[in-house]
Design an enzyme around this catalytic site. Structure first.
Site, PDB file in Angstrom:
ATOM      1  N   ASP A  32       0.821  -1.137   0.045  1.00  0.00           N
ATOM      2  CA  ASP A  32      -0.018  -0.002  -0.070  1.00  0.00           C
ATOM      3  C   ASP A  32       0.826   1.200   0.105  1.00  0.00           C
ATOM      4  OD1 ASP A  32      -2.812  -1.163   2.201  1.00  0.00           O
ATOM      5  OD2 ASP A  32      -2.255  -1.645  -0.006  1.00  0.00           O
ATOM      6  N   ALA A  33       1.839   1.311   0.877  1.00  0.00           N
ATOM      7  CA  ALA A  33       2.821   2.620   0.936  1.00  0.00           C
ATOM      8  C   ALA A  33       3.470   2.585  -0.643  1.00  0.00           C
ATOM      9  CB  ALA A  33       3.712   2.172   1.880  1.00  0.00           C
ATOM     10  N   GLU A  34       3.959   1.548  -1.332  1.00  0.00           N
ATOM     11  CA  GLU A  34       4.449   1.763  -2.567  1.00  0.00           C
ATOM     12  C   GLU A  34       3.525   2.592  -3.516  1.00  0.00           C
ATOM     13  OE1 GLU A  34       5.856  -2.274  -2.907  1.00  0.00           O
ATOM     14  OE2 GLU A  34       7.924  -1.531  -2.514  1.00  0.00           O
ATOM     15  N   ASP A  36       0.739   4.235  -2.773  1.00  0.00           N
ATOM     16  CA  ASP A  36       0.705   5.595  -2.339  1.00  0.00           C
ATOM     17  C   ASP A  36       1.621   6.346  -2.615  1.00  0.00           C
ATOM     18  OD1 ASP A  36      -1.712   5.131  -0.910  1.00  0.00           O
ATOM     19  OD2 ASP A  36      -0.912   4.562   0.975  1.00  0.00           O
ATOM     20  N   SER A  81     -12.963   7.405  -1.293  1.00  0.00           N
ATOM     21  CA  SER A  81     -12.135   6.909  -0.673  1.00  0.00           C
ATOM     22  C   SER A  81     -11.586   8.152   0.323  1.00  0.00           C
ATOM     23  CB  SER A  81     -11.041   6.483  -1.577  1.00  0.00           C
ATOM     24  OG  SER A  81     -10.481   7.502  -2.358  1.00  0.00           O
ATOM     25  N   GLU A 110     -11.655   5.697  14.684  1.00  0.00           N
ATOM     26  CA  GLU A 110     -12.065   4.238  14.542  1.00  0.00           C
ATOM     27  C   GLU A 110     -11.021   3.441  13.803  1.00  0.00           C
ATOM     28  OE1 GLU A 110     -16.790   5.318  13.250  1.00  0.00           O
ATOM     29  OE2 GLU A 110     -15.270   5.337  11.724  1.00  0.00           O
ATOM     30  N   LYS A 112      -9.135   1.171  11.289  1.00  0.00           N
ATOM     31  CA  LYS A 112      -9.337   0.709   9.881  1.00  0.00           C
ATOM     32  C   LYS A 112      -9.113  -0.586   9.594  1.00  0.00           C
ATOM     33  CE  LYS A 112      -7.865   2.615   5.289  1.00  0.00           C
ATOM     34  NZ  LYS A 112      -7.367   1.301   4.844  1.00  0.00           N
ATOM     35  N   ASP A 114      -8.873  -3.947   7.659  1.00  0.00           N
ATOM     36  CA  ASP A 114      -8.281  -4.422   6.399  1.00  0.00           C
ATOM     37  C   ASP A 114      -9.170  -5.308   5.699  1.00  0.00           C
ATOM     38  OD1 ASP A 114      -6.550  -4.339   4.168  1.00  0.00           O
ATOM     39  OD2 ASP A 114      -4.995  -5.765   5.144  1.00  0.00           O
ATOM     40  N   ARG A 133     -17.877  -1.239  -3.454  1.00  0.00           N
ATOM     41  CA  ARG A 133     -17.519   0.044  -3.759  1.00  0.00           C
ATOM     42  C   ARG A 133     -17.328   0.353  -5.087  1.00  0.00           C
ATOM     43  NH1 ARG A 133     -12.562   2.330  -1.055  1.00  0.00           N
ATOM     44  NH2 ARG A 133     -13.898   3.266   0.713  1.00  0.00           N
ATOM     45  N   GLU A 167     -17.136  -2.369   6.267  1.00  0.00           N
ATOM     46  CA  GLU A 167     -16.040  -3.193   6.025  1.00  0.00           C
ATOM     47  C   GLU A 167     -16.068  -4.614   6.051  1.00  0.00           C
ATOM     48  OE1 GLU A 167     -12.087  -2.365   4.026  1.00  0.00           O
ATOM     49  OE2 GLU A 167     -13.660  -1.046   4.798  1.00  0.00           O
ATOM     50  N   TYR A 219     -19.278   1.332   9.543  1.00  0.00           N
ATOM     51  CA  TYR A 219     -18.611   2.401   9.849  1.00  0.00           C
ATOM     52  C   TYR A 219     -19.373   3.567   9.409  1.00  0.00           C
ATOM     53  CZ  TYR A 219     -16.640   1.936   5.401  1.00  0.00           C
ATOM     54  OH  TYR A 219     -16.508   1.818   3.714  1.00  0.00           O
ATOM     55  N   LYS A 282     -12.432  11.109  11.913  1.00  0.00           N
ATOM     56  CA  LYS A 282     -13.616  11.892  11.165  1.00  0.00           C
ATOM     57  C   LYS A 282     -14.124  13.042  12.249  1.00  0.00           C
ATOM     58  CE  LYS A 282     -15.259   7.712   9.177  1.00  0.00           C
ATOM     59  NZ  LYS A 282     -16.517   6.677   9.334  1.00  0.00           N
ATOM     60  N   LYS A 306      -2.546   5.679   8.059  1.00  0.00           N
ATOM     61  CA  LYS A 306      -1.998   4.287   7.802  1.00  0.00           C
ATOM     62  C   LYS A 306      -0.793   3.940   8.457  1.00  0.00           C
ATOM     63  CE  LYS A 306      -3.262   2.730   4.378  1.00  0.00           C
ATOM     64  NZ  LYS A 306      -3.337   2.912   2.762  1.00  0.00           N
ATOM     65  N   CYS A 400      11.379 -35.224  -5.711  1.00  0.00           N
ATOM     66  CA  CYS A 400      10.823 -35.142  -4.376  1.00  0.00           C
ATOM     67  C   CYS A 400      11.790 -35.046  -3.393  1.00  0.00           C
ATOM     68  CB  CYS A 400       9.772 -36.120  -4.438  1.00  0.00           C
ATOM     69  SG  CYS A 400       9.125 -36.191  -2.545  1.00  0.00           S
ATOM     70  N   CYS A 403      10.961 -38.792  -1.571  1.00  0.00           N
ATOM     71  CA  CYS A 403      10.976 -40.110  -2.014  1.00  0.00           C
ATOM     72  C   CYS A 403      12.194 -40.357  -3.298  1.00  0.00           C
ATOM     73  CB  CYS A 403       9.640 -40.715  -2.414  1.00  0.00           C
ATOM     74  SG  CYS A 403       9.039 -39.684  -3.886  1.00  0.00           S
ATOM     75  N   CYS A 418       4.742 -34.023  -6.184  1.00  0.00           N
ATOM     76  CA  CYS A 418       5.121 -35.468  -6.204  1.00  0.00           C
ATOM     77  C   CYS A 418       3.904 -36.283  -6.258  1.00  0.00           C
ATOM     78  CB  CYS A 418       5.820 -35.687  -5.016  1.00  0.00           C
ATOM     79  SG  CYS A 418       6.397 -37.529  -4.787  1.00  0.00           S
ATOM     80  N   CYS A 423       5.267 -42.413  -1.904  1.00  0.00           N
ATOM     81  CA  CYS A 423       6.149 -41.270  -1.349  1.00  0.00           C
ATOM     82  C   CYS A 423       5.707 -41.295   0.255  1.00  0.00           C
ATOM     83  CB  CYS A 423       5.707 -39.816  -2.012  1.00  0.00           C
ATOM     84  SG  CYS A 423       6.518 -38.449  -1.005  1.00  0.00           S
TER      85      CYS A 423
END
Length: 711
Positions: A32-34, A36, A81, A110, A112, A114, A133, A167, A219, A282, A306, A400, A403, A418, A423
């Site tokens: 998520d950070a990447e 964002d 969002s 509240e 959040k 996931d 959504r 959610e 929510y 909020k 976040k 394997c 075996c 396998c 086995c």
């Protein structure tokens, strides 16, 4: 230097690609950070160059497009969002903007969750629609899947028209069980609970969602001002109506108290039974929310803080391979222990060969690990810049590890398997499954005894179980004479199981409990099933091409044929056993009518418009009152559990479903029956289905006995 227009296009393409993986495929490839960070860069470029802003830019819309296969639903009130915050400074900036606009303010905080955002609409207090959504304006109609979620009320405590947002999430225990089952079957694992929940709700078959233990926290109340003056007041009202709300929310007047609350949950959120990746803050006053208004994509009066995923660097020492009962070979990273999400972690699944290759993970690498959804340890990436030259690329073995047999990888699969029936790992896991409760139900034959039996070479496959003697069993560690006698008796009793138990116990790939029962009822005998072609199998409801091909392939193997021949020789039943009945004569049915009356039944507990004589006629010799009837079980049963009751109903020709509708014929209500019973009575009493039968457990048992069932 890259031109702004070129970079904007590149960013939009990247975001569109990752949106599709996240929203439609439920297979995210970045954090998520990447994501964002990509979005923040795009916003910055478009702010600096407004001439580059277009209507189709991801900055101008919310979420992802509806998935194909579901009816599209237009939201009367957009599902927007939220803007994101990542630090205390971000929160103070948010607070400063709010106070500059409206003055003094109270915030509600509240957790959040996931999961997947959903909208639930009720008319007259009854659930009429559930939707995702989607892109914020148009979502997907997932009403049938939403109805399978147990904590979503089908009928509210008041006859009110209302729409709420919430959610949908998968609790941590359910997430673990799901991934463990998928790993055992060689299927790809869900990355986190959010993707597991989304994947479950996007199944076209509601039974998939019903079996995955989903839940919903509400929510938001749409048009909340009709019910309260504050957001927290509206949520309290929603809870009184019957909705599940998260109990960890708090209100604060000062932003420093908000930040302290955020930090406190950042430290203890890992202890929760569900995954949370942040905190939503909020403005509590609905009047102030209206004054603050919205931007194009988010409300100005709310923000999502976040939490960063807790990660640690460590050194990869080894990669171990394990073999599951379906033969899937799973690589596991073994690394120096690190602390993650409150626990010590030293192992993590690497999923499959492609995962190792794509992430360029080498033995001796410094790696970054985290817990997916704060639950499942995973290797995020290797750190090539820290290599010293001693690191060794990992070569996935094509034999394997147990075996030595050649591994097989089908074109459409990521897992190597396998397929050697001899086995040791396959045998051990297969025997544990064969003896399990839902399969042959050999009471007392658990994992430890299977391991010992194999170690002492007393058994080599499932057929050998039926040759075991008490004298052999008492040679095992901590196996006394009484335990040995009981185990021999349990093994002998399993010979009398109906065919579906054996089919499930064999561990045929893709054949679960329901498919096994369907096949057993349809073909009647193991011999008939073994002779069926893929085309014939596909004529059976719910048996698709992949499942049919898997069944044909299993029965074609010499090892399976030899095993089944030995099971037959040992006396294991290979036929479908219908309910044991004494003969459904009219006198038995008349007695059942008396029993029903003594149990306190009324006319609704027998076929509508019929008395005891009518019940006798409806049963008749060789007929079943349950034939072709759609039945729903609700509440707690005491004489038998709901699974057993469902098996009796299906064996008598009925069909068991999880939700009540106007097409339901019978509702059996145990103790503490809730919304399903209420809805059934409403449907019957309103005339939507005047023939709907509602009975309690005593009446159900009496009716089974009238059918000749020996309980």
């Amino acid at each position: 230097m890259t031109e702004p227009s070129a970079r904007v296009k590149e960013l939009r393409d990247l975001i569109a690609y990752h949106n599709r993986r996240y929203y439609e495929l439920d297979e995210p490839s970045i954090t998520d950070a990447e994501w964002d960070a990509l979005m923040r860069e795009l916003v910055a470029l478009e702010t600096a160059h407004p001439e580059l802003v277009t209507a189709d830019s991801p900055t101008q819309r919310v979420g992802g497009p509806p998935a194909e296969g579901f009816t599209k639903v237009e939201h009367e009130v957009s599902m927007l969002s939220l803007g994101n915050a990542y630090s205390a400074d971000d929160m103070r900036e948010f607070d400063a903007r709010i106070r500059e606009a409206v003055g003094a303010v109270r915030y509600v905080c509240e957790l959040k969750i996931d999961g997947l955002a959903v909208s639930l609409r009720y008319e007259g207090g009854r659930l009429v629609r559930g939707a995702t959504r989607g892109d914020g304006q148009v979502g997907e109609d997932i009403t049938m899947n939403i109805r399978t979620i147990r904590n979503v009320p089908l009928q509210l405590s008041e006859t009110v028209d209302i729409e709420v947002r919430g959610e949908a999430y998968m609790p941590k225990p359910a997430f673990r069980r799901l991934n463990e089952a998928r790993e055992a079957n060689g299927e790809s694992l869900f990355a986190n609970p959010r993707n597991a929940a989304a994947g479950s709700l996007r199944q076209l078959d509601p039974r998939v969602a019903a079996n995955r233990g989903l839940a919903v926290f509400v929510y938001t109340v749409v048009e909340a001002e009709r019910f309260a003056d504050t957001h927290s007041g509206a949520i309290a009202m929603a809870q009184r109506l019957g909705f599940a709300v998260n109990g960890e929310s708090r209100t604060f007047d000062a932003i420093d108290d908000v930040i302290e609350f955020i930090d406190s949950w950042g430290r203890k959120r890992h202890d929760l039974p569900y995954a949370t990746d942040g905190m939503v803050i909020k403005v509590d006053s609905l009047a102030l929310q209206e004054r603050l208004g919205f931007t194009a994509k988010s409300p100005r009066w709310a923000i999502a803080y976040k939490y960063q995923a807790e990660q640690a660097e460590t050194v990869l020492r080894d990669i171990e391979l394990s073999v599951g009962r379906t033969g899937a070979v799973t690589p596991t990273a073994v690394f120096n222990p690190v602390q993650l999400a409150g626990t010590t972690v030293s192992r993590a699944s690497l999923h499959n060969e492609d995962y190792i290759r794509d992430k360029d993970i080498r033995l001796g690498d410094t790696i970054v690990v985290q817990k997916a959804g704060d639950i499942i340890p995973e290797v995020v990436r290797s750190l090539p810049e820290m290599r010293t030259g001693v690191e060794v690329p990992y070569v996935f073995p094509y034999e394997c590890p147990q075996c030595g047999a050649p591994l097989v990888r089908l074109p459409e699969e990521a897992a190597w398997r396998c397929v050697n029936p001899a086995c040791p790992a396959l045998i051990r896991e297969s025997l544990i499954h064969f003896a399990s409760r839902d399969a042959m139900n050999i009471e007392g034959l658990g994992e430890q005894w299977v391991a010992q039996l194999l170690e002492h070479q007393l058994i080599h496959d499932a057929a050998d179980l039926y040759d075991l003697t008490q004298e052999e069993l008492v040679t095992l560690d901590r196996m006394g004479e009484r335990s040995a006698t009981n185990l021999v008796a349990a093994i002998a009793a399993s010979k009398q199981n109906s065919l579906e138990k054996l089919l499930f116990g064999l561990g045929i790939r893709l054949v679960g409990e329901k498919a096994a029962r369907t096949l057993a009822k349809e073909f009647g005998t193991l011999d008939a099933l073994m002779r069926a072609s893929s085309e014939e199998l596909q004529t059976v409801p719910e048996i698709g091409p992949k499942l049919a091909d898997s069944i044909v392939a299993y029965f074609a193997t010499p090892g399976a044929q030899q095993l089944l021949a030995r099971l037959v020789a040992a006396g294991v039943n290979t036929a479908f056993i219908a309910p044991r009945v004494r003969g459904r004569a009219s006198t038995a049915a008349l007695a059942a009518g008396d029993a029903l009356r003594e149990a306190g039944t009324d006319t609704e507990a027998v076929p509508a418009g019929e008395g005891t004589a009518g019940l006798a006629e409806s049963l008749g010799d060789g007929a079943s009152w349950f034939t072709d009837k759609t039945c729903v079980l609700t509440g707690t049963l005491t004489v038998m559990d709901r699974k057993q009751a469902g098996e009796w109903i299906e064996a008598l020709g009925g069909k068991v479903t999880g939700s009540v509708s106007a097409k339901t014929d019978v509702v059996i209500a145990g103790e503490k029956a809730g919304s399903k019973l209420t809805k059934a009575e409403s449907i019957r009493d309103s005339g939507q289905n005047a023939n709907l039968v509602v009975m309690n457990e005593e009446q159900f048992i009496a009716l089974l006995r009238a059918e000749g069932v020996e309980l």
